[in-house]
Design a protein around this motif. Structure first.
Motif, mmCIF file in Angstrom:
data_model
loop_
_atom_site.group_PDB
_atom_site.id
_atom_site.type_symbol
_atom_site.label_atom_id
_atom_site.label_comp_id
_atom_site.label_asym_id
_atom_site.label_seq_id
_atom_site.Cartn_x
_atom_site.Cartn_y
_atom_site.Cartn_z
ATOM 1 N N ARG A 75 0.847 -1.213 0.000
ATOM 2 C CA ARG A 75 0.000 0.000 0.000
ATOM 3 C C ARG A 75 0.872 1.250 0.000
ATOM 4 N NH1 ARG A 75 -2.282 -0.004 4.621
ATOM 5 N NH2 ARG A 75 -1.957 -2.141 5.297
ATOM 6 N N GLU A 76 1.995 1.167 0.702
ATOM 7 C CA GLU A 76 2.875 2.355 0.763
ATOM 8 C C GLU A 76 3.513 2.657 -0.590
ATOM 9 O OE1 GLU A 76 5.257 1.325 4.153
ATOM 10 O OE2 GLU A 76 3.504 1.667 5.454
ATOM 11 N N ALA A 79 0.903 4.110 -2.891
ATOM 12 C CA ALA A 79 0.652 5.539 -2.605
ATOM 13 C C ALA A 79 1.779 6.396 -3.178
ATOM 14 C CB ALA A 79 0.531 5.748 -1.103
ATOM 15 N N THR A 89 -2.568 12.498 -4.079
ATOM 16 C CA THR A 89 -2.063 12.352 -2.716
ATOM 17 C C THR A 89 -3.037 11.469 -1.948
ATOM 18 O OG1 THR A 89 -1.263 14.592 -2.912
ATOM 19 C CG2 THR A 89 -1.300 13.662 -0.690
ATOM 20 N N VAL A 90 -2.594 10.263 -1.583
ATOM 21 C CA VAL A 90 -3.479 9.358 -0.842
ATOM 22 C C VAL A 90 -2.756 8.813 0.385
ATOM 23 C CG1 VAL A 90 -4.759 8.645 -2.912
ATOM 24 C CG2 VAL A 90 -2.825 7.286 -2.163
ATOM 25 N N ASP A 91 -3.542 8.525 1.408
ATOM 26 C CA ASP A 91 -2.997 7.952 2.637
ATOM 27 C C ASP A 91 -3.002 6.427 2.478
ATOM 28 O OD1 ASP A 91 -2.559 6.909 5.122
ATOM 29 O OD2 ASP A 91 -3.957 8.246 6.166
ATOM 30 N N PRO A 92 -1.812 5.798 2.510
ATOM 31 C CA PRO A 92 -1.772 4.340 2.291
ATOM 32 C C PRO A 92 -2.512 3.552 3.359
ATOM 33 C CG PRO A 92 0.409 5.175 2.940
ATOM 34 C CD PRO A 92 -0.475 6.381 2.730
ATOM 35 N N VAL A 96 -6.108 3.295 0.240
ATOM 36 C CA VAL A 96 -5.628 2.347 -0.777
ATOM 37 C C VAL A 96 -6.110 0.952 -0.402
ATOM 38 C CG1 VAL A 96 -3.589 1.287 -1.841
ATOM 39 C CG2 VAL A 96 -3.547 3.718 -1.249
ATOM 40 N N ALA A 251 -7.800 3.282 -5.332
ATOM 41 C CA ALA A 251 -7.657 4.384 -4.375
ATOM 42 C C ALA A 251 -8.992 5.106 -4.336
ATOM 43 C CB ALA A 251 -6.546 5.335 -4.820
#
Ligand SMILES: Cc1ncc(COP(=O)(O)O)c(C=O)c1O
Length: 391
Positions: A75-76, A79, A89-92, A96, A251
């Motif tokens: 997930r990281e 992202a 811009t997404v928070d893993p 996600v 996402a």
């Protein structure tokens, strides 16, 4: 004695969701030992570090269920890739979800967000799985025709297809089968309609790294006002040539992710655990390399090789701007229906293509065949030589 109808029968929709013409052509192609340009199976080699990452994970014991949203390292890096390539811009941790391919991502999203009877606009020619997935969930696909030969968006047609039952628009860019890459102005217009009518947008961006002639990929979620209503779907099947691994992702805003994740859990539990590690190794190791630019260059050369052969054969191609398919005019191939043309082409050249009708509403696309160039170079060149026999 009264005769009652048996209660052992198929569901109401089962007879309408038929085996895809793509699979049928692949079976036929295997039977006659032909070259399969029908299915988008992408039989090129996967990157070595992707394979090594998965093998290491298996040997290190990562063989049990993962969290339903996927392993944190994957997930990281997703992202990170969404930020660097897509500009999102997404928070893993909350935005996600790792899925069983883009296919599993769409299925779970539709289950979580829409209801039976809801209408979903999509663009024709369409990817058959999108339509069949909607139908199987008792939702109504509403195709809006793009204008051949360069698949222009007709905004009035989109507007007039919207009804009080419309809940979403599905956008596949770059598109299978047309190779259309939606441009900034077109996406802004779609976004404006989605906002005006308060619609979700599902995107299928699985071919985002297959872009030709300097085309740019734009993710709809990056347009103003779209982040909260867009479910951005992609995956690694095509990019890493791992269609059989079933690693995709989406996402979306946290308020949607939780429910989508739960439906994905119900259907699949999680994406294959060691293969998530392989995908993470690939995304990490290939970031900031020329791997992605090379993909476009390599596939543009393949596109040009196949387009040249189709032109020589008298099957005029519509030149794709992205993805790895070509729709070609097969009017000269014997057969009234496109499926007969596909079978006749297989018999006369040993090359399998898919009937264009598989990507259109009934009665349309019957003069077209779709050819896939996601192939090993030797196989593609052999197919081109065989096709030229039609000239
Ligand atoms: C437009 C499109 N979306 C999704 C898929 C399947 O993706 P996945 O293997 O990630 O499920 C394909 C495969 O051909 C495709 O063409």
């Amino acid at each position: 004695m009264t005769v009652t109808a048996s209660r052992l029968h198929l569901s109401d929709i089962a007879p309408t969701v038929i085996q895809s013409e793509i699979r049928a052509m692949s079976v036929e192609c295997d039977r006659v030992g032909g070259i399969n340009l029908a299915q988008g199976i992408c039989d090129t080699d996967l990157p070595q570090l992707v394979a090594a990452g998965a093998v290491d994970a298996i040997e290190s014991g990562f063989n049990i269920y993962t969290r339903l949203d996927g392993i944190a390292p994957l997930r990281e890096v997703i992202a990170h890739k969404l930020a660097s390539f897509n500009g999102m811009t997404v928070d893993p941790a909350t935005e996600v979800l790792v899925t069983n391919g883009a296919t599993g991502a769409l299925y779970a999203s539709l289950l979580a967000l829409l209801n039976p009877g809801d209408e979903v606009l999509l663009f024709e020619p369409f990817y058959g799985y999108h339509v069949s997935t909607l139908v199987s969930l008792r939702m109504k696909p509403v195709p809006v025709a793009l204008a051949a030969p360069d698949w222009q968006l007709d905004l009035d047609a989109v507007r007039s297809a919207i009804t009080p039952r419309t809940r979403a628009i599905l956008v596949n860019t770059p598109s299978n089968p047309s190779g259309k890459v939606f441009g900034q102005t077109e996406l802004e217009a779609i976004a404006a309609l989605a906002i005006e009518h308060d619609l979700f947008v599902f995107t299928d961006e699985i071919y985002e790294h297959f872009l030709f002639d300097g085309e740019k990929h734009i993710s709809l979620a990056t347009l103003p006002g779209m982040a909260d209503r867009t479910i951005t779907i992609s995956g690694l099947s095509k990019t890493f040539s791992i269609t059989g691994w079933r690693i995709g992702y989406l996402a979306a805003a946290p308020q949607w992710i939780a429910a989508i994740g739960y439906f994905h859990d119900l259907t699949y539990i999680c994406a294959p655990a060691p293969l998530q590690h392989g995908a993470a190794a690939g995304l990490r190791g290939l970031a900031d390399t020329d791997f992605y630019a090379n993909l476009s260059t390599e596939y543009q050369a393949k596109r040009d090789e196949l387009c040249a052969a189709l032109t020589d054969a008298g099957l005029t191609p519509s030149i794709p701007a992205g993805a790895y398919y070509i729709l070609a005019d097969a009017s000269k191939v014997p057969g009234t229906l496109a499926r007969d043309k596909a079978r006749n082409l297989l018999v006369s050249t040993g090359v399998a293509a898919v009937a264009g009708s598989a990507f259109f509403r009934p009665g349309r696309g019957e003069h077209l065949l779709r050819f896939c160039f996601g192939k090993k170079p030797g196989d593609l060149t052999r197919a081109c030589d065989q096709l030229r026999k039609l000239a």
